[in-house]
Design an enzyme around this catalytic site. Structure first.
Site, short mmCIF file in Angstrom:
data_model
loop_
_atom_site.label_atom_id
_atom_site.label_comp_id
_atom_site.label_asym_id
_atom_site.label_seq_id
_atom_site.Cartn_x
_atom_site.Cartn_y
_atom_site.Cartn_z
N ASP A 49 31.37 37.92 38.12
CA ASP A 49 32.37 38.99 38.24
C ASP A 49 33.70 38.53 37.62
OD1 ASP A 49 33.05 37.21 40.22
OD2 ASP A 49 33.26 38.71 41.81
N SER A 50 33.75 37.27 37.17
CA SER A 50 34.89 36.80 36.37
C SER A 50 35.06 37.69 35.13
CB SER A 50 34.69 35.34 35.95
OG SER A 50 33.42 35.15 35.38
N ASP A 88 26.25 38.66 39.50
CA ASP A 88 27.12 38.65 40.68
C ASP A 88 27.14 40.01 41.38
OD1 ASP A 88 28.39 36.33 41.49
OD2 ASP A 88 30.01 36.51 40.02
N LYS A 118 23.95 36.82 42.91
CA LYS A 118 24.82 35.84 43.57
C LYS A 118 25.79 36.59 44.46
CE LYS A 118 28.16 33.34 41.34
NZ LYS A 118 29.39 33.81 42.03
N GLU A 120 29.13 35.87 47.48
CA GLU A 120 30.08 34.91 48.04
C GLU A 120 30.04 34.92 49.56
OE1 GLU A 120 33.98 35.47 46.35
OE2 GLU A 120 33.22 35.37 44.30
N GLU A 186 32.54 25.89 44.70
CA GLU A 186 33.71 26.03 43.82
C GLU A 186 34.95 25.39 44.42
OE1 GLU A 186 34.38 29.89 42.07
OE2 GLU A 186 36.36 29.31 41.32
O1 KIV Z 1 32.35 34.93 38.50
C1 KIV Z 1 32.04 33.83 38.04
O2 KIV Z 1 32.11 33.58 36.83
C2 KIV Z 1 31.59 32.81 38.99
C3 KIV Z 1 31.46 31.41 38.47
C4 KIV Z 1 32.78 30.85 38.24
C5 KIV Z 1 30.64 30.57 39.39
O3 KIV Z 1 31.37 33.09 40.11
#
Ligand code: KIV
Length: 277
Positions: A49-50, A88, A118, A120, A186
């Site tokens: 989600d970055s 994510d 993924k 959190e 992280e």
């Molecule tokens: O959103 C993302 O890119 C991430 C990575 C930094 C692990 O969660």
């Protein structure tokens, strides 16, 4: 067989089996062309989600939507042949209940063809991880600094100093026990990352954690030098594509203004009608 029905060459059980073995190489990707390159070299491609901060200019990942993740997941899927594709779950798409998480995770999997999602959170996500993994949705967990909680943390601070370490270790044990096949650590201290890596049976994937982790991940635009809004200490730039792009665009602008571009090799003569050049 449709692209969505294809099973990735690398599966979550393959990743799990790499615990304690050769380090897992992981990077993010958000577009087809970069996914093709990442896929040639990496074991896991994460549509993080970055993407919201890196490609859409958002100030944090909090504003990323499910539709954004699905659109970028589909683009990346077209470029991935052999790595495990993980997508994510964005903020607000899973925290409410295990049922909400299942509804949105199954949509992500069906519409992108990814092999895992993924999310959190540690102990707070225990029920959700159990619920998803028992219903056919492989889960990569993400603990330590969880960027979707930036407003609660009050910034992107190092986690795991002092008493905090105990809670993060508990988070790691809990997500492993609940069925996650791997966990991202992280921005935690190296001592804590080492301890977690030796105490849990699933691979740890470090980002600002420790070189003893079972794998490493970076945001691809960070390591290519394309994202310069801020630069965390844990980012190593393996290229300076931001600077190279700036120089290339400046040269283009100069040549257009001076009428040097386009030159004879870039324009078409009268030639034969219908000829393809
Ligand atoms: O959103 C993302 O890119 C991430 C990575 C930094 C692990 O969660």
């Amino acid at each position: 067989m449709s692209a969505n029905a294809r099973i990735s060459a690398l599966t979550p059980p393959d990743v799990l089996a790499r615990k304690g073995g050769e380090p897992l190489v992981c990077l993010t990707a958000y577009t087809t062309p970069l996914a093709r390159i990442v896929d040639r070299h990496c074991d896991i491609v994460l549509v993080g989600d970055s993407v919201g901060m890196v490609l859409h200019g958002l100030r944090s990942t909090v504003g990323v939507s499910l539709d954004m993740m699905i659109m970028h997941g589909q683009a990346v899927r077209r470029g991935v042949e052999r790595a495990l594709l993980v997508v994510d779950m964005p903020f607000g798409s899973y925290e409410e209940s295990p049922e909400q998480a299942f509804r949105n995770a199954s949509r992500i999997m069906a519409e992108t063809g990814c092999g895992a999602v993924k999310l959190e959170g540690g102990e707070t996500m225990e029920k959700t991880i159990r619920f998803l993994t028992r219903r056919g949705i492989p889960v990569m967990a993400h603990i330590g600094l969880t960027p979707q909680a930036v407003n609660t943390f009050g910034g992107y601070k190092v986690q795991g100093r002092g008493d905090d370490a105990f809670h993060i270790l508990r988070d790691a044990e809990t997500v492993a026990e609940a069925g996650a096949f791997s966990v991202v650590l992280e921005k935690v201290t190296a001592t804590l990352a080492d301890r977690i890596t030796t105490s849990i049976p699933i691979p740890t994937i470090g980002i600002g954690a420790s070189r003893t982790c079972d794998g490493q991940i970076l945001v691809v635009d960070d390591m290519l030098g394309m994202f310069d809004t801020f630069r965390p200490k844990f980012v190593k730039r393996f290229a300076e594509l931001g600077e190279a792009s700036d120089a290339a665009i400046a040269a283009y602008a100069r040549e257009v203004r001076s009428r040097e571009f386009p030159s004879d090799v870039h324009i078409f003569t009268d030639g034969n009608k219908g000829k393809t050049e």
